[in-house]
Design a protein around this motif. Structure first.
Motif, PDB file in Angstrom:
ATOM      1  N   UNK A   1       0.832  -1.182   0.000  1.00 21.15           N
ATOM      2  CA  UNK A   1       0.000   0.000   0.000  1.00 21.15           C
ATOM      3  C   UNK A   1       0.872   1.239   0.000  1.00 21.15           C
ATOM      4  N   UNK A   2       2.178   1.032   0.084  1.00 18.46           N
ATOM      5  CA  UNK A   2       3.139   2.121   0.167  1.00 18.46           C
ATOM      6  C   UNK A   2       3.751   2.465  -1.175  1.00 18.46           C
ATOM      7  N   UNK A   3       5.023   2.856  -1.124  1.00 18.42           N
ATOM      8  CA  UNK A   3       5.707   3.381  -2.292  1.00 18.42           C
ATOM      9  C   UNK A   3       7.038   2.661  -2.505  1.00 18.42           C
ATOM     10  N   UNK A   4       7.613   2.843  -3.689  1.00 20.02           N
ATOM     11  CA  UNK A   4       8.826   2.134  -4.079  1.00 20.02           C
ATOM     12  C   UNK A   4       9.920   2.239  -3.017  1.00 20.02           C
ATOM     13  N   UNK A   5      10.142   3.435  -2.503  1.00 21.79           N
ATOM     14  CA  UNK A   5      11.219   3.631  -1.536  1.00 21.79           C
ATOM     15  C   UNK A   5      10.922   3.001  -0.180  1.00 21.79           C
ATOM     16  N   UNK A   6       9.693   2.576   0.052  1.00 24.48           N
ATOM     17  CA  UNK A   6       9.314   1.951   1.322  1.00 24.48           C
ATOM     18  C   UNK A   6       9.340   0.422   1.266  1.00 24.48           C
ATOM     19  N   UNK A   7       9.373  -0.136   0.065  1.00 24.27           N
ATOM     20  CA  UNK A   7       9.352  -1.587  -0.104  1.00 24.27           C
ATOM     21  C   UNK A   7      10.711  -2.159   0.282  1.00 24.27           C
ATOM     22  N   UNK A   8      10.698  -3.289   1.006  1.00 25.44           N
ATOM     23  CA  UNK A   8      11.921  -3.924   1.488  1.00 25.44           C
ATOM     24  C   UNK A   8      12.059  -5.315   0.864  1.00 25.44           C
ATOM     25  N   UNK A   9      13.182  -5.556   0.197  1.00 23.59           N
ATOM     26  CA  UNK A   9      13.443  -6.886  -0.363  1.00 23.59           C
ATOM     27  C   UNK A   9      13.468  -7.893   0.787  1.00 23.59           C
ATOM     28  N   UNK A  10      12.796  -9.011   0.580  1.00 23.91           N
ATOM     29  CA  UNK A  10      12.693 -10.036   1.615  1.00 23.91           C
ATOM     30  C   UNK A  10      11.413  -9.940   2.416  1.00 23.91           C
ATOM     31  N   UNK A  11      10.737  -8.790   2.353  1.00 24.31           N
ATOM     32  CA  UNK A  11       9.458  -8.644   3.049  1.00 24.31           C
ATOM     33  C   UNK A  11       8.493  -9.693   2.507  1.00 24.31           C
ATOM     34  N   UNK A  12       7.742 -10.322   3.399  1.00 19.22           N
ATOM     35  CA  UNK A  12       6.792 -11.355   2.996  1.00 19.22           C
ATOM     36  C   UNK A  12       5.483 -11.162   3.739  1.00 19.22           C
ATOM     37  N   UNK A  13       4.417 -11.596   3.102  1.00 16.58           N
ATOM     38  CA  UNK A  13       3.091 -11.480   3.691  1.00 16.58           C
ATOM     39  C   UNK A  13       2.227 -12.633   3.197  1.00 16.58           C
ATOM     40  N   UNK A  14       1.238 -12.980   3.996  1.00 11.70           N
ATOM     41  CA  UNK A  14       0.251 -13.982   3.610  1.00 11.70           C
ATOM     42  C   UNK A  14      -1.106 -13.307   3.612  1.00 11.70           C
ATOM     43  N   UNK A  15      -1.851 -13.456   2.529  1.00 14.22           N
ATOM     44  CA  UNK A  15      -3.173 -12.848   2.454  1.00 14.22           C
ATOM     45  C   UNK A  15      -4.179 -13.652   3.280  1.00 14.22           C
ATOM     46  N   UNK A  16      -5.346 -13.086   3.452  1.00 12.13           N
ATOM     47  CA  UNK A  16      -6.447 -13.845   4.032  1.00 12.13           C
ATOM     48  C   UNK A  16      -6.890 -14.890   3.022  1.00 12.13           C
ATOM     49  N   UNK A  17      -7.667 -15.847   3.455  1.00 15.27           N
ATOM     50  CA  UNK A  17      -8.201 -16.856   2.557  1.00 15.27           C
ATOM     51  C   UNK A  17      -9.483 -16.377   1.901  1.00 15.27           C
ATOM     52  N   UNK A  18      -9.815 -16.996   0.796  1.00 17.47           N
ATOM     53  CA  UNK A  18     -11.040 -16.667   0.068  1.00 17.47           C
ATOM     54  C   UNK A  18     -11.598 -17.948  -0.509  1.00 17.47           C
ATOM     55  N   UNK A  19     -12.835 -18.285  -0.147  1.00 17.67           N
ATOM     56  CA  UNK A  19     -13.509 -19.455  -0.694  1.00 17.67           C
ATOM     57  C   UNK A  19     -14.121 -19.080  -2.034  1.00 17.67           C
ATOM     58  N   UNK A  20     -13.827 -19.869  -3.051  1.00 16.88           N
ATOM     59  CA  UNK A  20     -14.314 -19.586  -4.395  1.00 16.88           C
ATOM     60  C   UNK A  20     -15.646 -20.293  -4.602  1.00 16.88           C
ATOM     61  N   UNK A  21     -16.638 -19.526  -5.016  1.00 17.84           N
ATOM     62  CA  UNK A  21     -17.998 -20.045  -5.162  1.00 17.84           C
ATOM     63  C   UNK A  21     -18.349 -20.301  -6.625  1.00 17.84           C
ATOM     64  N   UNK A  22     -19.431 -20.995  -6.816  1.00 13.14           N
ATOM     65  CA  UNK A  22     -19.937 -21.204  -8.171  1.00 13.14           C
ATOM     66  C   UNK A  22     -20.271 -19.863  -8.823  1.00 13.14           C
ATOM     67  N   UNK A  23     -20.806 -18.938  -8.040  1.00 13.00           N
ATOM     68  CA  UNK A  23     -21.114 -17.604  -8.577  1.00 13.00           C
ATOM     69  C   UNK A  23     -19.852 -16.919  -9.093  1.00 13.00           C
ATOM     70  N   UNK A  24     -18.734 -17.074  -8.389  1.00 11.89           N
ATOM     71  CA  UNK A  24     -17.471 -16.487  -8.856  1.00 11.89           C
ATOM     72  C   UNK A  24     -17.123 -17.000 -10.250  1.00 11.89           C
ATOM     73  N   UNK A  25     -17.211 -18.304 -10.424  1.00 10.88           N
ATOM     74  CA  UNK A  25     -16.854 -18.927 -11.704  1.00 10.88           C
ATOM     75  C   UNK A  25     -17.790 -18.454 -12.812  1.00 10.88           C
ATOM     76  N   UNK A  26     -19.091 -18.407 -12.540  1.00 13.19           N
ATOM     77  CA  UNK A  26     -20.070 -17.977 -13.538  1.00 13.19           C
ATOM     78  C   UNK A  26     -19.905 -16.490 -13.863  1.00 13.19           C
TER      79      UNK A  26
END
Length: 151
Positions: A3-28
């Motif tokens: 959510x930041x800027x190029x000069x704020x990004x750190x090589x090696x920084x890692x993150x895990x997103x939240x999960x998302x269940x994929x529904x039939x509606x998503x596919x359609x």
């Protein structure tokens, strides 16, 4: 993340997103939006006769979902997706699977004083922790100073 800027990004920084269940509606809805009505995604009877045994989620839907889960609506230095590389779909994702993405900043390449490209490694996993997709994405980002000068 990012959510930041190029000069704020750190090589090696890692993150895990939240999960998302994929529904039939998503596919359609994705099929309606893109025209991707391949029967492996949208025809239950056809898919049942394939090696997968049931409908699978469109791979390109997963790529878009990763971006949606990764980025917030906060001010950001991201100005463009500068490309995706090495996309590999490792396992099928089925309707009602839950996916999340593990992301690491792999490198930063300056373009000029106000911008650069950030390369991310992205790994999507299902609810069993199995890798379903892996790829690298390159983001063109501006610096904090460039953003402040946009006013």
């Amino acid at each position: 993340m990012l959510g930041g800027f190029y000069d704020e990004v750190v090589v090696g920084e890692a993150v895990e997103t939240i999960g998302r269940t994929i529904t039939e509606s998503d596919v359609v809805e994705y099929a309606n939006t893109t025209g991707c009505w391949l029967p492996i995604h949208t025809d239950r009877e056809f898919a049942a006769e394939t090696d997968f045994g049931e409908r699978v989620v469109q791979g390109t839907f997963l790529l878009g979902l990763a971006e949606g889960l990764l980025y917030s609506n906060e001010p950001t230095g991201i100005r463009a997706n500068a490309g995706m590389n090495d996309v590999e779909f490792r396992r099928p994702v089925y309707i009602d699977d839950t996916v999340h993405f593990e992301v690491e900043v792999l490198e930063k390449t300056p373009r000029d004083e106000e911008s650069g490209v950030v390369t991310l490694g992205v790994e999507g996993k299902n609810q069993r922790g199995e890798t379903v997709v892996e790829y690298r994405t390159n983001l063109l980002m501006i610096t904090t100073g460039a953003f402040e000068n946009d006013d």
